[in-house]
Design an enzyme around this catalytic site. Structure first.
Site, short mmCIF file in Angstrom:
data_model
loop_
_atom_site.label_atom_id
_atom_site.label_comp_id
_atom_site.label_asym_id
_atom_site.label_seq_id
_atom_site.Cartn_x
_atom_site.Cartn_y
_atom_site.Cartn_z
N THR B 153 41.95 43.03 46.59
CA THR B 153 41.41 42.08 47.54
C THR B 153 42.66 41.92 48.29
O THR B 153 43.66 42.32 47.99
CB THR B 153 41.06 40.82 46.63
OG1 THR B 153 40.01 41.08 46.10
CG2 THR B 153 40.75 39.64 47.72
N ARG B 181 26.24 41.44 44.42
CA ARG B 181 27.40 40.83 43.38
C ARG B 181 28.29 39.96 44.51
O ARG B 181 28.86 40.79 45.20
CB ARG B 181 27.92 41.52 42.57
CG ARG B 181 28.88 40.75 41.80
CD ARG B 181 30.41 41.09 42.41
NE ARG B 181 31.67 40.48 41.53
CZ ARG B 181 32.91 40.47 41.83
NH1 ARG B 181 32.98 41.05 43.19
NH2 ARG B 181 33.69 39.97 41.17
N THR B 204 43.48 36.71 44.07
CA THR B 204 43.19 38.01 43.89
C THR B 204 43.10 38.04 42.30
O THR B 204 43.69 37.37 41.79
CB THR B 204 44.05 39.13 44.45
OG1 THR B 204 43.45 40.30 44.20
CG2 THR B 204 45.54 39.06 44.17
#
Lengths: 310, 294
Positions: B153, B181, B204
């Site tokens: 991320t 998701r 993250t």
């Protein structure tokens, strides 16, 4: 003190002619949830039971009776959380199912994920054998009427939102001391397609932790999200505030910082509970030690022994 | 007071062959975001610029370079938050958009909502002239070869000269995730949070664990109780490891300019621009630096 369950049917301004329906709805849901707990069921079983009943009850903005989005369609959000493991399950913007709370629980129990949205949530529902229902079965005369009214250019959906029954939810502690929360909603009246509010967002629509308690929220979704209301209340409880004081602090913070109104049901692992709201009304009911507690307007607190006939 | 910007490019076991590109990527993004601050831009402008730079970089799992879900499609999540007003914008499972962080900002500034998902998010994008990009333009060769890529991320936090804080986080999610998701990134309080009274955080790592402990909001609750940003981050990541066995990384900045980049995964590529110095690292305990203006 245990077990205990507290249920809400939404914070807002409920028109007088609908207030009996809201009161009887939450009382009925809490009785069933309490029976689950007394029969040895878990707090998760109890909160899901309460939320399902309220979803099935067309008088509430969840499942059947959900408010409509801008296009006149139903998109629903739901969340469950287990205080023992911190596991949660959520669905957002899901369509054509009768019980989003049930699907949220399946996300928690049957997947390694915490949240599924939109078409993905529907695909998952199909794979779990959850029946698809026609959208019409979820839409009531009342919700359609409010949608039409809100299409008018000078309408104020947030205010009108408060005039409709809000989100539903429940918190509970079972005899093992495990806490859980559940929250379910059709969302905001005339919302944009795909709008997700606080309900399926962990920490906002609800939170449950055996170490501090459980909260389920209702009210102006965007405001609840900005202050992560459920988690905020539990931070206060972690620092020693009671369920009631923490709830009031959280609601006051939301009002002063972002100008939002709402309500919460809160419970701590010892079974102390609170139903608090900064809006004009919130239909709520609680069951503990064989006694039913309920109210609608600020300051109301009625009680009844649970063996009484309805 | 001087402005500070911190970025991360994901916390996971970054393979050696990707490490240099990851470090270069976060340094470039930090330089870019920092120049926005220097020319008087707000913290919000800076975090958006930094995250856009990371989204555009195929090395990172966000925007271009994002991971495929189980149906072979790209679904993106992002959040941005303004610490001054607590205003926030988020998108989840939006398809085929080059810069989800900018779409998230548009949700915040052009709608009365905080979060849009799926088709609704895409429709909103179209309505404001943000065009969808064909899937194969977004998916890199790297992704097409079934390289075992863990979840990463990208994110940024900043405090500007006016003392306003902001955060932004963007992701393509976990490899082979179920369709639809939604992880921690777009969930306020989890993937990120910003509040002028305490600071800004971007997270993250293992999304479901971050959600369980509402990591961003947890870190700031420690800061509210007087902990330093470094201690608050360490304590919170420790808690996440102990309570739910999840690992991750965080970047935090306080309104007074304190900052921290902390992780419990093997690696996290990060960079911080503060007081004319560019700090950066990828391995635990690493803290390299060079002059910011090159």
């Amino acid at each position: 003190m245990l077990p205990v369950v507290v249920v809400h049917g939404g914070a807002g301004h409920i028109p007088k002619e609908r207030s009996d329906l809201s009161t009887s709805g939450v009382c009925s849901a809490v009785r069933s949830a309490y029976a689950v707990l007394q029969g040895g069921g878990s707090s998760m079983d109890a909160v899901v039971e309460a939320a399902m009943l309220l979803e099935n009850n067309p008088s509430f903005n969840a499942g059947c009776g959900s408010v409509l989005n801008l296009k006149g369609e139903v998109e629903m959000d739901a969340l469950v959380m287990d205080g023992k493991t911190l596991s949660s399950g959520a669905v957002s913007a899901v369509r054509n199912i009768a019980n989003p709370i049930q699907l949220a629980r399946l996300v928690m129990d049957k997947t390694s994920h915490a949240c599924l949205t939109a078409e993905g949530a529907s695909q998952f529902a199909r794979s779990m054998g959850v029946p698809e229902v026609p959208q019409e079965s979820l839409i009531t005369e009342y919700s359609r009427m409010r949608w039409k009214k809100n299409l008018a250019p000078d309408a104020n959906p947030v205010e009108c939102q408060m005039g409709k029954m809000g989100t539903v939810g429940a918190v509970a502690v079972d005899t093992d001391g495990n806490v859980a929360c559940a929250t379910s909603t059709g969302g905001m009246l005339n919302k944009m397609e795909g709008r997700v509010g606080d309900t399926p967002c962990i920490g906002s629509g609800g939170y449950a932790d055996n170490m501090s308690g459980a909260v389920s929220t209702t009210g102006h979704g965007e405001a609840i999200m900005k202050v992560t209301l459920a988690r905020h209340i539990l931070f206060h409880m972690e620092q020693g505030q009671s369920a009631e004081a923490a709830s009031d602090l959280g609601l006051a913070h939301m009002k002063s910082r972002v100008g939002g109104l709402g309500g919460v049901v809160t419970v701590d692992p010892q079974g102390n509970w609170a139903a608090r709201f900064s809006s004009r009304q919130m239909a709520w009911a609680a069951a503990q030690k064989g006694t039913l507690h309920y109210g609608l307007y600020t300051g109301e607190h009625f009680t009844q022994i649970i063996e009484d006939a309805h | 007071m001087s402005a500070v910007l911190v970025v991360h490019g994901g916390a996971w076991s970054i393979p050696d062959e990707m490490a240099p590109a990851s470090v270069d990527g976060v340094k470039a993004a930090a330089r870019h975001g920092s120049s926005v601050l220097k020319s008087g831009g707000s913290a919000l402008d800076a975090v958006e610029a930094a995250v856009r730079a990371l989204e555009d970089n195929p090395t990172f799992n966000a925007g271009y370079g994002a991971t495929l879900n189980i149906d072979g499609e790209v679904e993106l999540d992002a959040i941005i938050m303004d610490g001054r007003t607590l205003a926030s914008g988020a998108v989840s499972c939006v398809k085929n958009i080059a810069n989800p962080v900018s779409l998230a900002r548009a949700v915040m500034e052009k709608t009365s909502h905080v979060m849009l998902t799926g088709k609704g998010a895409n429709q909103f994008a179209e309505s404001i002239g943000i065009n969808a990009i064909p899937t194969d333009k977004l998916v890199t060769e790297y992704e097409k070869k079934e390289w075992e890529k863990a979840h990463d991320t990208v994110g940024a936090v900043a405090v500007d000269c006016a003392g306003n804080v902001a955060c932004a986080t963007s992701t393509g999610g976990i490899r082979n995730k179920m369709v639809g998701r939604v992880g921690d990134s777009p969930v306020i309080g989890c993937g990120g949070y910003a509040d002028n009274s305490s600071g800004a955080v971007s997270c993250t790592g293992h999304g479901e664990s971050i959600l369980k402990v509402t990591l961003a909001r947890l870190i700031l609750s420690h800061v509210e109780q007087g902990k330093s940003v470094a201690d608050a981050s360490r304590l919170s990541l420790q808690y996440m490891g102990d309570r739910v066995q999840g690992a991750g990384g965080t970047i935090v900045v306080s309104p007074s300019g304190q900052w921290a980049a902390t992780f419990t995964t093997e690696r996290m590529a990060w960079a911080a621009a503060a007081d004319g110095v560019l700090w950066f690292g990828i391995n635990p305990e690493e803290r390299l630096n060079e002059k910011l203006s090159q």
